[in-house]
Write an enzyme that holds these catalytic residues in place. Structure first.
Site, PDB file in Angstrom:
ATOM      1  N   ASP A   1     -30.207  -5.045  -4.195  1.00 40.14           N
ATOM      2  CA  ASP A   1     -29.313  -4.818  -5.330  1.00 40.14           C
ATOM      3  C   ASP A   1     -29.319  -3.349  -5.746  1.00 40.14           C
ATOM      4  OD1 ASP A   1     -28.479  -7.404  -5.363  1.00 40.14           O
ATOM      5  OD2 ASP A   1     -29.576  -7.992  -7.170  1.00 40.14           O
TER       6      ASP A   1
ATOM      7  N   SER B   1     -28.599  18.503 -14.758  1.00 38.68           N
ATOM      8  CA  SER B   1     -28.156  17.168 -14.380  1.00 38.68           C
ATOM      9  C   SER B   1     -28.351  16.932 -12.894  1.00 38.68           C
ATOM     10  CB  SER B   1     -26.685  16.961 -14.756  1.00 38.68           C
ATOM     11  OG  SER B   1     -25.862  17.854 -14.044  1.00 38.68           O
TER      12      SER B   1
ATOM     13  N   GLU C   1       0.829  -1.206   0.000  1.00 40.44           N
ATOM     14  CA  GLU C   1       0.000   0.000   0.000  1.00 40.44           C
ATOM     15  C   GLU C   1       0.860   1.250   0.000  1.00 40.44           C
ATOM     16  OE1 GLU C   1      -2.142   3.384   2.070  1.00 40.44           O
ATOM     17  OE2 GLU C   1      -0.270   2.357   2.527  1.00 40.44           O
TER      18      GLU C   1
END
Length: 681
Positions: free
Chosen positions: A634, A583, A372
């Site tokens: 989901d 948007s 990392e």
């Protein structure tokens, strides 16, 4: 399982884990023994499916470093580039094992030039030098740590014609100006060096030679000279002790620090804790010439992730992933040892639950990443390797890194996770206090963050302070947006998986140095391991809620409110505002529709069977509810992916999230709505 988990973590176990992880140096790619030990520990705890996953990235290691003033003769100086032994800290005596001061991914080079001081090395600092008429061509630039990611300091210097960079730690930022220094206090002593990577993190993380694809042994790789996210000039980190002769050599040459700006002076000019009569922070160029030698050995080398899997009983094809990196620049008690100890204690506690007969509803992965520190390599390669599967099955990623380096709780997360973080921190007791982690968080929350909370959290319920009469309404503490700098990056910003990171902060004075040791941790930060234990409670608690709840505890209304705040925080040109207004309205409408489905589904699942229904009707209704719940889960679990642009952000296509990215010129800090923000900038 959630309530039982909270009583399982043990302080003495956490100390045992940390003792092992800090017993020696464990640079990325050079300590497979530690990966094997981690795997064996998890198996001993009852986790049967634990594997070591190997990748082959490019890494480099120091072979020869030198920083010296080579002329004029009265100023001659050779930096020692080592950290002094601290008698009471046993690991600091392991001088043969401790790597010299170096930057991961720094370029090799032997360069000589005059010195220029560029403050924090931010774009605005270099712009100020240009405005003052300072020519940086063929110079060696001296900058101090802080404000922006170190790799971006090198990038700015490179783009301005410098031939090398020296980055030092000024006492004003994390040393004597903050308080007593180690070993008398937790802050950085003048001989301490902050190592670290100088990869251009905001371009892309992971293996530099295989962007976007996993670094398997036989992977097709870029040539080193074709890589865009690595520096082409050498750099070396310095202690304040080694930087002082350079700062003195600059004094009286070129514009003064006061001419450059109000924040250009460090502790050497005005702090009793670090004052030096020969230091004025003049910007140069100096009369003195400095030689910088940095010989690095680069190679394709294996790294080792440890991945444990606990299969879910009801939804095995939905995954909650928990991760922490294992590699460190030296001993790494806080970074990452505290997180490694917490991850391992989480594994041990889950093993106890498994032996008692519990199984998670959804599959849980516990991941110990390697490499990392060089650039989020272990986690990034794993995400790139399993991208399609992750986008089909992963519902959340929880990260811990330097999770205990102080006493003040902070959290960074996808906004959908904010309410869950509040809930779990209220349930986790903080040892040594009479309250919970949440209580401490609320009491410590800086007042300046209240406005941020209002825009970022939006509709979260206010806290009622019962001690005030009449009652005062307070906003909840801030959960910050995610930028980069740790292993959540690839999950959120490349794969579109809801993610979070949290820690107890306060003392960064030994960060990436040989003094980030267990002795430092136990003397100044967490002698009784109360904070390690609380961190384990938060980590395991959030993982269990995500893994076991029949309805995923993700809140899309909070996300919608956060989006409104991000849009409001950006000042747009007229033509951009017209676009974003449209948007933004569409986004809010879409989120509102999902929230409406959430309410409808929740109501449907809570209905009781009516007594006058026939059995087959009840079973049919139940089946419909289960299908509805699965669909709704989901929608929740994969909601974050709706903000993923396959082509990526135009300026840096590896980053694909349209809401969150690291700041282009900061590296660590979050830059919400990056495409819009960059277009304005």
């Amino acid at each position: 399982a959630y309530k039982l988990f909270q009583v399982l973590p043990e302080a003495h176990r956490l100390r045992e884990h940390l003792t092992y992880y800090t017993s020696g140096v464990h640079l990325a790619g050079v300590n497979r023994t530690q990966a094997v030990w981690t795997q064996e520990q998890m198996r001993d705890f009852g986790l049967t499916d634990v594997n070591i996953v190997e990748y082959f990235p490019y890494l480099n290691y120091p072979r020869e470093q030198r920083v010296a003033i080579v002329e004029p003769e009265p100023l001659l100086f050779d930096a020692d580039l080592r950290e002094p032994i601290v008698d009471e800290d046993s690991t600091s005596h392991l001088q043969r094992d401790i790597p010299p001061a170096f930057h991961g991914f720094s370029a090799s080079g032997n360069v000589t030039g005059r010195l220029v001081y560029a403050n924090y090395g931010r774009p605005q600092d270099f712009a100020r030098l240009r405005a003052l008429g300072v020519n940086m061509t063929d110079t060696i630039v001296l900058v101090r740590y802080g404000q922006v990611f170190r790799g971006l300091k090198v990038r700015e210097a490179q783009e301005h014609g410098a031939v090398g960079v020296l980055i030092y730690s000024d006492p004003a930022d994390d040393g004597a100006a903050r308080g007593a220094v180690y070993p008398d206090g937790p802050w950085r002593p003048p001989g301490s060096v902050q190592r670290g990577s100088v990869q251009f993190l905001s371009d892309y993380p992971g293996d530099p030679l295989t962007p976007g694809v996993p670094a398997h042994r036989d992977a097709e790789r870029l040539a080193r000279e074709d890589v865009t996210n690595l520096p082409k000039i050498p750099s070396i980190p310095l202690s304040y002790t080694n930087a002082l002769p350079l700062l003195r050599a600059l004094s009286g040459h070129g514009p003064s620090a006061l001419q450059a700006g109000s924040d250009w002076e460090g502790a050497g000019a005005h702090s009793d804790a670090g004052a030096d009569p020969g230091v004025t922070y003049s910007v140069g160029p100096s009369e003195a010439r400095v030689n910088l030698v940095n010989r690095m050995e680069g190679r394709i080398t294996p790294i080792w992730n440890v991945v444990a899997r606990i299969e879910g009983w009801a939804e095995p094809d939905r995954a909650v992933i928990v991760g922490n990196h294992r590699d460190a620049w030296v001993f790494g008690a806080a970074d990452p040892g505290s997180g490694s100890a917490v991850l391992l204690e989480t594994a041990r506690s889950l093993g106890i639950l498994l032996r008692a007969g519990w199984r998670p509803r959804r599959t849980i992965y516990l991941c110990s990443w390697d490499a990392e520190e060089y650039g989020l390599i272990g986690s990034t390669e794993w995400v790139e390797d399993h991208l399609a599967w992750l986008q089909r099955e992963a519902v959340a990623y929880i990260n811990v890194d330097n999770v205990v380096m102080g006493h003040h709780f902070v959290a960074f997360a996808s906004p959908s996770l904010n309410p869950l973080i509040y809930q779990v921190t209220k349930d986790v007791a903080l040892g040594g206090t009479s309250g919970s982690v949440y209580d401490q968080w609320v009491n410590d929350a800086p007042k300046k963050h209240q406005a941020e909370t209002e825009s970022a959290v939006g509709g979260a319920d206010p806290i009622i302070n019962a001690d005030n009469d009449p009652p005062a309404r307070h906003l909840p503490p801030v959960v910050h947006p995610l930028g980069s700098g740790s292993d959540f990056t690839a999950f959120l910003q490349h794969a579109g998986i809801a993610a979070m990171d949290f820690s107890f902060v306060g003392y960064g004075g030994t960060y990436h140095s040989a003094y980030d040791s267990r002795h430092w941790m136990e003397k100044f930060v967490d002698p009784h391991y109360h904070y390690h234990r609380a961190a384990t409670g938060v980590l395991g608690g959030i993982a269990l809620q995500l893994a076991d709840a029949s309805l995923l505890p993700l809140n899309l209304t909070t996300y919608a409110d956060a989006l409104k705040g991000y849009l409001a925080a950006v000042t747009f040109h007229d033509q951009v505002r017209r676009f974003t207004d449209k948007s933004g309205a569409n986004c809010e409408k879409a989120v509102a529709q999902v929230a409406a489905v959430s309410d409808e589904t929740d109501l449907e699942l809570s209905k009781k069977k009516k007594k006058d229904k026939k059995k087959h009707d009840a079973e049919k209704k139940l089946a419909q509810c289960l299908r509805r719940r699965h669909q709704f889960n989901d929608q929740l679990g994969f909601f974050e992916q709706q903000f993923i642009a396959v082509a990526g952000i135009p300026s840096r296509p590896w980053y694909k999230h349209l809401v969150f990215a690291p700041g282009l010129n900061t590296g660590y800090a979050s830059q919400p709505l990056p495409v819009l923000t960059e277009s304005v900038e």
